[in-house]
Design a protein around this motif. Structure first.
Motif, short mmCIF file in Angstrom:
data_model
loop_
_atom_site.label_atom_id
_atom_site.label_comp_id
_atom_site.label_asym_id
_atom_site.label_seq_id
_atom_site.Cartn_x
_atom_site.Cartn_y
_atom_site.Cartn_z
N ALA A 16 0.82 -1.21 0.00
CA ALA A 16 0.00 0.00 0.00
C ALA A 16 0.86 1.26 0.00
CB ALA A 16 -0.94 0.00 1.20
N LEU A 17 1.59 1.47 -1.09
CA LEU A 17 2.38 2.70 -1.21
C LEU A 17 1.45 3.88 -1.51
CD1 LEU A 17 5.45 1.52 -3.31
CD2 LEU A 17 5.18 1.58 -0.83
N ASP A 18 1.75 5.01 -0.91
CA ASP A 18 0.93 6.22 -1.07
C ASP A 18 1.39 6.98 -2.31
OD1 ASP A 18 -0.48 8.56 -0.88
OD2 ASP A 18 0.35 9.16 1.07
N PRO A 19 0.55 7.09 -3.35
CA PRO A 19 0.94 7.83 -4.55
C PRO A 19 1.24 9.30 -4.29
CG PRO A 19 -1.00 6.50 -4.97
CD PRO A 19 -0.79 6.50 -3.48
N ALA A 20 0.73 9.84 -3.17
CA ALA A 20 0.98 11.24 -2.84
C ALA A 20 2.35 11.45 -2.22
CB ALA A 20 -0.10 11.76 -1.89
N ASP A 21 2.99 10.36 -1.78
CA ASP A 21 4.35 10.47 -1.25
C ASP A 21 5.29 10.91 -2.36
OD1 ASP A 21 7.14 8.99 -0.92
OD2 ASP A 21 6.36 9.31 1.09
N TYR A 22 6.16 11.86 -2.06
CA TYR A 22 7.04 12.43 -3.09
C TYR A 22 7.86 11.36 -3.79
CZ TYR A 22 10.87 15.06 -5.19
OH TYR A 22 11.80 15.55 -6.08
N ASP A 23 8.43 10.43 -3.02
CA ASP A 23 9.31 9.43 -3.61
C ASP A 23 8.54 8.38 -4.40
OD1 ASP A 23 11.79 10.47 -2.72
OD2 ASP A 23 11.37 9.72 -0.71
N VAL A 24 7.33 8.04 -3.96
CA VAL A 24 6.49 7.13 -4.73
C VAL A 24 6.11 7.77 -6.06
CG1 VAL A 24 4.30 5.88 -4.80
CG2 VAL A 24 5.63 5.96 -2.67
N ALA A 25 5.70 9.04 -6.00
CA ALA A 25 5.33 9.76 -7.22
C ALA A 25 6.52 9.87 -8.17
CB ALA A 25 4.80 11.15 -6.86
N TYR A 26 7.71 9.97 -7.62
CA TYR A 26 8.93 10.08 -8.44
C TYR A 26 9.25 8.77 -9.15
CZ TYR A 26 13.96 10.02 -9.37
OH TYR A 26 15.18 9.85 -9.95
N ILE A 27 9.18 7.63 -8.41
CA ILE A 27 9.66 6.37 -8.96
C ILE A 27 8.61 5.64 -9.78
CG2 ILE A 27 9.06 4.84 -7.04
CD1 ILE A 27 12.36 4.92 -9.09
N ALA A 28 7.32 5.83 -9.51
CA ALA A 28 6.28 5.06 -10.19
C ALA A 28 6.33 5.18 -11.71
CB ALA A 28 4.90 5.45 -9.66
N PRO A 29 6.38 6.39 -12.29
CA PRO A 29 6.41 6.48 -13.75
C PRO A 29 7.70 5.91 -14.35
CG PRO A 29 6.70 8.65 -12.77
CD PRO A 29 6.29 7.73 -11.67
N LYS A 30 8.79 5.95 -13.60
CA LYS A 30 10.05 5.39 -14.09
C LYS A 30 10.00 3.87 -14.12
CE LYS A 30 12.61 9.39 -12.41
NZ LYS A 30 12.72 9.99 -13.75
N LEU A 31 9.31 3.27 -13.14
CA LEU A 31 9.11 1.83 -13.17
C LEU A 31 8.19 1.43 -14.31
CD1 LEU A 31 8.68 1.16 -9.35
CD2 LEU A 31 10.63 0.47 -10.75
N ARG A 32 7.13 2.20 -14.52
CA ARG A 32 6.21 1.92 -15.62
C ARG A 32 6.92 1.95 -16.96
NH1 ARG A 32 2.58 5.82 -13.03
NH2 ARG A 32 0.86 4.74 -11.98
N ALA A 33 7.81 2.92 -17.13
CA ALA A 33 8.49 3.10 -18.41
C ALA A 33 9.70 2.20 -18.58
CB ALA A 33 8.91 4.58 -18.55
N GLY A 34 10.10 1.50 -17.53
CA GLY A 34 11.29 0.67 -17.62
C GLY A 34 12.59 1.45 -17.54
N LEU A 35 12.52 2.71 -17.10
CA LEU A 35 13.72 3.53 -16.96
C LEU A 35 14.54 3.12 -15.75
CD1 LEU A 35 12.18 7.03 -17.80
CD2 LEU A 35 13.58 5.57 -19.29
N VAL A 36 13.87 2.63 -14.73
CA VAL A 36 14.53 2.09 -13.54
C VAL A 36 14.06 0.65 -13.41
CG1 VAL A 36 14.78 2.26 -11.04
CG2 VAL A 36 14.66 4.33 -12.42
N ASP A 37 15.01 -0.28 -13.30
CA ASP A 37 14.58 -1.68 -13.41
C ASP A 37 15.42 -2.66 -12.59
OD1 ASP A 37 16.92 -1.61 -14.80
OD2 ASP A 37 16.07 -2.16 -16.74
N GLU A 38 16.02 -2.19 -11.50
CA GLU A 38 16.83 -3.10 -10.70
C GLU A 38 16.59 -2.90 -9.20
OE1 GLU A 38 20.94 -3.01 -11.80
OE2 GLU A 38 20.49 -3.12 -13.93
N MET A 39 16.95 -3.92 -8.43
CA MET A 39 16.88 -3.85 -6.97
C MET A 39 18.22 -4.24 -6.38
SD MET A 39 13.21 -5.06 -5.45
CE MET A 39 13.59 -4.20 -3.91
#
Length: 224
Positions: free
Chosen positions: A134-157
């Motif tokens: 349950a990550l909060d989309p309003a959280d600054y860091d969640v909002a930052y990383i979510a579109p990058k994960l969707r686009a495949g721009l960030v893809d590692e752990m």
């Protein structure tokens, strides 16, 4: 890295390490002396899913994989490292386990944490599984990383941990981690990694519609 260099590093290691149970000295994930010691794992099959009411996001991933070799470095040079299946069992069983999910191993960029019930870490046969339901989309860091994960721009752990027990192979070319402690370490979403086998998913809970799913191929390399 040439086989000759790897062989030379192993020969030096064999001359200077007192016993095979000794941990790697100056362990790091790249050749540069200032490189981190964390193991990184490439993510495959990342997915972003919104909740039924659009209120939260669910992240599912794998911070490292087990029984898959990846390259690391110590004071002598390159070697391969393997995390044994079940290596985190004792650490994950702690009642007071404290591990955050962070961006880039930055402890101030926390997305979830085991201590408040927003992060769950479990072992499977393939690796260290990570779930933040349950990550909060309003959280600054969640909002930052979510579109990058969707686009495949960030893809590692990656995951940060302490080696408790391990052993070198007889020829000192490979180190196997038999037990690690992740308490007060972290699991992190990162840009590049060394272990190319893990998976990660940021997804919508089951009640959401399938049309909101977005998948992108990921690569690591678990940490480590």
């Amino acid at each position: 890295m040439t086989a000759l260099t790897r062989a030379a590093a192993a020969a030096d290691r064999a001359q200077h390490i007192r016993q095979r149970a000794d941990r790697p000295s100056q362990r790091r994930c790249a050749e540069a002396p200032a490189a981190r010691a964390t193991v990184r794992a490439t993510l495959s099959g990342v997915q972003l899913r919104e909740s039924g009411d659009g209120g939260t996001l669910e992240f599912v991933g794998q911070a490292t994989v087990y029984e898959q070799a990846y390259e690391m470095w110590d004071m002598f040079g390159p070697y391969t490292e393997v995390v044994s299946e079940g290596a985190g069992a004792d650490s994950l069983a702690r009642a007071d386990l404290d591990v955050p999910l962070v961006l880039g191993h930055d402890q101030l960029r926390r997305l979830a944490r085991t201590t408040n019930g927003s992060l769950f870490l479990t072992e499977s046969a393939t690796g260290l599984d990570v779930r933040a339901p349950a990550l909060d989309p309003a959280d600054y860091d969640v909002a930052y990383i979510a579109p990058k994960l969707r686009a495949g721009l960030v893809d590692e752990m990656s995951f940060a941990f302490r080696i408790e027990s391990g052993q070198w192979s007889p020829d000192y070319t490979e180190y196997r981690i038999n037990r690690y402690d992740i308490h007060r370490g972290d699991v992190a979403i990162v840009g590049y990694g060394a272990n190319p086998y893990t998976t990660s998913t940021l997804r919508q809970p089951a009640a959401a519609t399938q049309s909101s799913r977005a998948r992108a191929l990921l690569e690591i390399a678990l940490a480590r």
